[in-house]
Every structure is written in C-alpha cells, then in structure tokens.
Design a protein around this motif. Structure first.
Motif, short mmCIF file in Angstrom:
data_model
loop_
_atom_site.label_atom_id
_atom_site.label_comp_id
_atom_site.label_asym_id
_atom_site.label_seq_id
_atom_site.Cartn_x
_atom_site.Cartn_y
_atom_site.Cartn_z
N ALA A 60 0.87 -1.18 0.00
CA ALA A 60 0.00 0.00 0.00
C ALA A 60 0.91 1.23 0.00
CB ALA A 60 -0.92 -0.01 1.22
N ALA A 61 1.35 1.59 -1.18
CA ALA A 61 2.35 2.67 -1.33
C ALA A 61 2.38 3.11 -2.78
CB ALA A 61 3.73 2.18 -0.91
N SER A 62 3.01 4.24 -3.00
CA SER A 62 3.26 4.70 -4.37
C SER A 62 4.48 4.00 -4.92
CB SER A 62 3.49 6.22 -4.37
OG SER A 62 4.70 6.50 -3.66
N GLY A 63 4.85 4.32 -6.15
CA GLY A 63 6.06 3.78 -6.73
C GLY A 63 7.30 4.16 -5.93
N THR A 64 7.29 5.34 -5.33
CA THR A 64 8.42 5.76 -4.50
C THR A 64 8.55 4.84 -3.29
OG1 THR A 64 8.23 8.06 -5.20
CG2 THR A 64 9.39 7.66 -3.14
N GLY A 65 7.41 4.48 -2.68
CA GLY A 65 7.44 3.55 -1.56
C GLY A 65 7.97 2.20 -1.96
N ALA A 66 7.55 1.73 -3.15
CA ALA A 66 8.04 0.45 -3.65
C ALA A 66 9.55 0.49 -3.86
CB ALA A 66 7.32 0.09 -4.94
N VAL A 187 12.71 -5.23 -8.89
CA VAL A 187 12.00 -4.40 -9.86
C VAL A 187 10.78 -3.80 -9.17
CG1 VAL A 187 10.80 -4.31 -12.08
CG2 VAL A 187 12.76 -5.85 -11.78
N ALA A 188 10.67 -2.48 -9.20
CA ALA A 188 9.58 -1.79 -8.53
C ALA A 188 8.71 -1.06 -9.56
CB ALA A 188 10.12 -0.77 -7.52
N SER A 189 7.40 -1.02 -9.28
CA SER A 189 6.48 -0.29 -10.15
C SER A 189 5.32 0.23 -9.31
CB SER A 189 5.98 -1.17 -11.29
OG SER A 189 5.38 -0.38 -12.31
N GLY A 190 4.40 0.95 -9.97
CA GLY A 190 3.27 1.56 -9.27
C GLY A 190 1.99 1.43 -10.06
N SER A 191 0.87 1.48 -9.36
CA SER A 191 -0.42 1.13 -9.94
C SER A 191 -0.99 2.15 -10.91
CB SER A 191 -1.44 0.90 -8.81
OG SER A 191 -1.60 2.06 -8.01
N GLN A 192 -0.60 3.41 -10.79
CA GLN A 192 -1.27 4.48 -11.53
C GLN A 192 -0.66 4.76 -12.89
OE1 GLN A 192 0.88 4.85 -9.15
NE2 GLN A 192 1.95 6.81 -9.18
N LYS A 193 0.11 3.82 -13.39
CA LYS A 193 0.79 4.00 -14.68
C LYS A 193 0.23 3.00 -15.70
CE LYS A 193 3.65 6.93 -12.62
NZ LYS A 193 3.85 8.35 -12.94
N GLY A 194 1.06 2.04 -16.11
CA GLY A 194 0.62 1.05 -17.08
C GLY A 194 -0.42 0.08 -16.55
N PRO A 199 -3.81 5.60 -8.11
CA PRO A 199 -2.64 5.49 -7.24
C PRO A 199 -2.99 4.75 -5.95
CG PRO A 199 -2.93 7.75 -8.03
CD PRO A 199 -4.16 7.00 -8.41
N GLY A 200 -1.96 4.13 -5.37
CA GLY A 200 -2.17 3.52 -4.08
C GLY A 200 -1.49 2.18 -3.88
N LEU A 201 -1.06 1.52 -4.95
CA LEU A 201 -0.38 0.24 -4.84
C LEU A 201 1.02 0.34 -5.44
CD1 LEU A 201 -3.10 -2.40 -5.85
CD2 LEU A 201 -2.20 -1.96 -3.56
N GLY A 202 1.98 -0.22 -4.72
CA GLY A 202 3.33 -0.39 -5.25
C GLY A 202 3.62 -1.87 -5.38
#
Length: 383
Positions: A60-66, A187-194, A199-202
C-alpha cells in the motif's frame, strides 16, 4: 462540460470502466478465504506481467514507496551503490540512498539524454574488490521521456555480481521488462501508470540473489520489511491491511491486460509513441528525448519559443485535457504527453488535434493545418 476531463499525463492514467466498477464493490475481509483466492490470482497475474518466476509483492504505497522498500531491504548503510541519474527520478533514488547512509556514486547524463551503459561497465570492471553492492537504474525516466538501455546495463551488473535494482514505474506495462531474462534482482512499479488503476499500490519483485543479500541487510524497517510480505504471501495474504478495493481493481486490470496479451500491449504503446512523436515534429515542435531512446510511456516536448505552461493552460481551459509540465530546471520549458495504460489511437488523435488548435490560438501557425493529425494517422495506418 462536467466529467469530460482527459488525462494525457504519465500518471495517474485513465481508468477503464470495468476497473472502476470493480472498485465500487463492497469490501470484503482481508483475512477471509475469498480475499486469499483473489491474492493468489493477482500474484500469478503480476508474475506474468513482470515475466518472472519470483514472487511479486503488493504494497500500500506509491512507486516511491516500492522503490524505497526495494533499497532498504537489500543494501546497508555504508555500502557503495551506483545510481543512474539523468532525470528527476534517478536523482530521487540517489537521495533516498544517501538518506539511509549509503555510499552513492551517481552515473550522470544530461536531462533529455540516455545513460551510457559503457560508463557503468567501466566502473564495474574497475571494481575488482567488489565494493559496489548494487546498481540502481530508472528504466523509463518519466521526467524527460528517456528510455535507458536497461538490458545492456544489467548485463554488465550481472557479470560483476552486484544487485540490479530497477525503477520500472512507467516502463512496466508499457514496454518489455523481462525480469528473469535480463537478470533483474529488484523491480519496482506503481499502480497508476501502465496498470490502469488509481494510485495507491506499489509492486516489488525480488530475486533469490536479492533475498541472499537481505540476510545481511541491517537498515531498520517495519512496514516495508519485505520478509514479512514474503511470509504472508506464502499464505496468499498480506502482513498489514491492504487497500482491498484497489486489489479488486488490480484483478480486473490485469485480467484486461492478459486478454490483450504482452506483445499486443507493447506494440500498442510503441505505436502510440511513434504517432505522438511524428505529430509533434509535424507541428514544428522538438521532442526532448532522442528517437533511439524514447520512452513508450511519455513524450517530452520542447515548444520553444512558445511557453510550455501557456500550452498546458490553454489545453486544460479550452479542451479539458491535462498535459504534464516540466520539473525542476525544465519547469515551464517542456511539457509531457502521457500515452500509457488505458490509452488508444483515438486518444492520441484527440490530443494532437487539440494541441494543433492550441498552437494556432497562441499564434504558432507555422505548419499546414491538420499536419499533426495527418502524421499521427499515417503511423496508425501503417502499423
């Protein structure tokens, strides 16, 4: 008109109706058998997208958190780390590493240019004492629209033995990121992109090599302790309360992606990129990133002598289309057109047509009327 806002930024990206409807479901208990079944399905879907046999953890984080989790679980304070720095996000990971006391050496390139893999090779081959413990690279540098040569850099890192830690926040789901085939350790990514959800998941994938490094990593962590995520995922659950309805959305979005297929997803994003860049050039504007290293997620545009913020304001006011601005020294100098996730040909055509009208309205008419749309349409027709 209400509810006609159009996102053409590199995140958050548009969300499909079936994903929105999935989020509207009534929540269920995150310790229930039903939720565990969903987590099992989502984990398999994530492994498919990451192209890995390793587990992929939802935070439960942004890409930065991931990315922060991907650093502090495997590297110690005092460890030497090479960080690719050719934009806002490469710069951010260097700062995160320095915040945790790591010995950071930045491998820099000017904003708008790609990192040179040979610089990494030289530094890694010179490190005969194996002091470099990790290399951190942003694959798609969102701030500039540059796609770095991750495959080549990772090959040099693998030969050295350091960990390969990757920011794939805007590349995963927009271009090929074969985690296992390229030997990527974290490898880290975030939910609000592809991923096409809000936003909200890393997301973080972790290799066996990285887990070996975990055993010697001493930076204090609690919420971002990936060993807890690993232990719980073995039971198809999470260590802490997850955003249940975002998991519903993730399940729906990944299902859509699987039905489209990886190769179709990648070819669609490449088509959108080629069309956007062709249209921008036809309108007499300059693409900020070179053709050979263009991100398939976002195109950065240098509109000089027209002010980038004037263009963004007119697009927002007259057409309710959101474009992203430049960052740091490039604020007001460039704007960015996002074309990843739930974006298709007609979205690019619409945005380019509005951009043409905007440029003409701002007194920039040094192009044949319809030139941008014509250029984009030609790419689509020939694809």
């Amino acid at each position: 008109m209400e509810d006609k806002h159009m996102l053409m930024i590199p995140g958050p990206t548009p969300v499909p109706e079936q994903v929105l409807l999935a989020m509207a479901k009534h929540p269920i208990g995150h310790r229930s058998a039903q939720f565990s079944e969903i987590m099992a399905e989502v984990t398999a879907q994530l492994k498919w997208l990451f192209q890995t046999q390793n587990d992929v953890y939802c935070l439960a984080a942004s890409g930065t958190g991931a990315m922060e989790a991907g650093l502090i679980n495997f590297i110690n304070a005092g460890d030497k780390v090479l960080v690719g720095d050719n934009g806002k996000f490469g710069e951010r990971w260097a700062i995160v590493c320095e915040t945790y006391g790591m010995d950071v050496e930045r491998v820099k390139a000017p904003w708008g240019e790609a990192l040179d893999p040979e610089v990494f090779r030289t530094k890694l081959e010179a490190d005969t004492a194996k002091e470099i413990k990790a290399v951190v690279v942003t694959h798609s540098e969102t701030s500039t629209g540059v796609l770095n040569d991750l495959e080549t850099i990772s090959r040099y890192v693998k030969a050295h033995g350091a960990l390969m830690i990757v920011d794939a926040v805007t590349s995963l789901g927009a271009c090929n990121v074969p985690t296992d085939a390229w030997g990527l350790d974290v490898v880290a990514s975030g939910s609000q992109k592809g991923f096409m959800i809000p936003p909200g998941l890393g997301f973080v994938s972790v290799s066996d090599k990285a887990w070996a490094a975990y055993e010697n990593a001493k930076i204090p962590r609690f919420y971002f302790d990936l060993k807890a995520a690993k232990k719980n995922l073995a039971k198809n659950t999470t260590p802490f309360t997850p955003p249940v309805n975002l998991i519903f959305a993730l399940q729906a979005a990944l299902g859509m992606m699987q039905r489209e297929g990886l190769e179709n997803i990648f070819s669609r994003h490449q088509r959108l990129t080629d069309a956007t860049r062709a249209a921008v050039k036809a309108l007499g504007l300059k693409t900020f990133a070179p053709d050979g290293n263009a991100s398939t997620a976002v195109t950065a545009v240098d509109p000089a002598p027209i002010g980038a913020e004037d263009i963004r304001k007119a697009m927002r006011t007259n057409f309710d289309i959101a474009l992203a601005g430049g960052q740091d020294d490039y604020k007001g100098k460039i704007f960015r057109i996002g074309h990843l996730g739930f974006v298709h040909d007609r979205d690019v055509i619409t945005a380019i047509a509005a951009l043409e009208a905007t440029l003409q309205g701002l007194g920039h008419g040094d192009f044949e009327s319809g030139a941008g749309v014509k250029a984009a349409a030609a790419v689509f027709q020939n694809a």
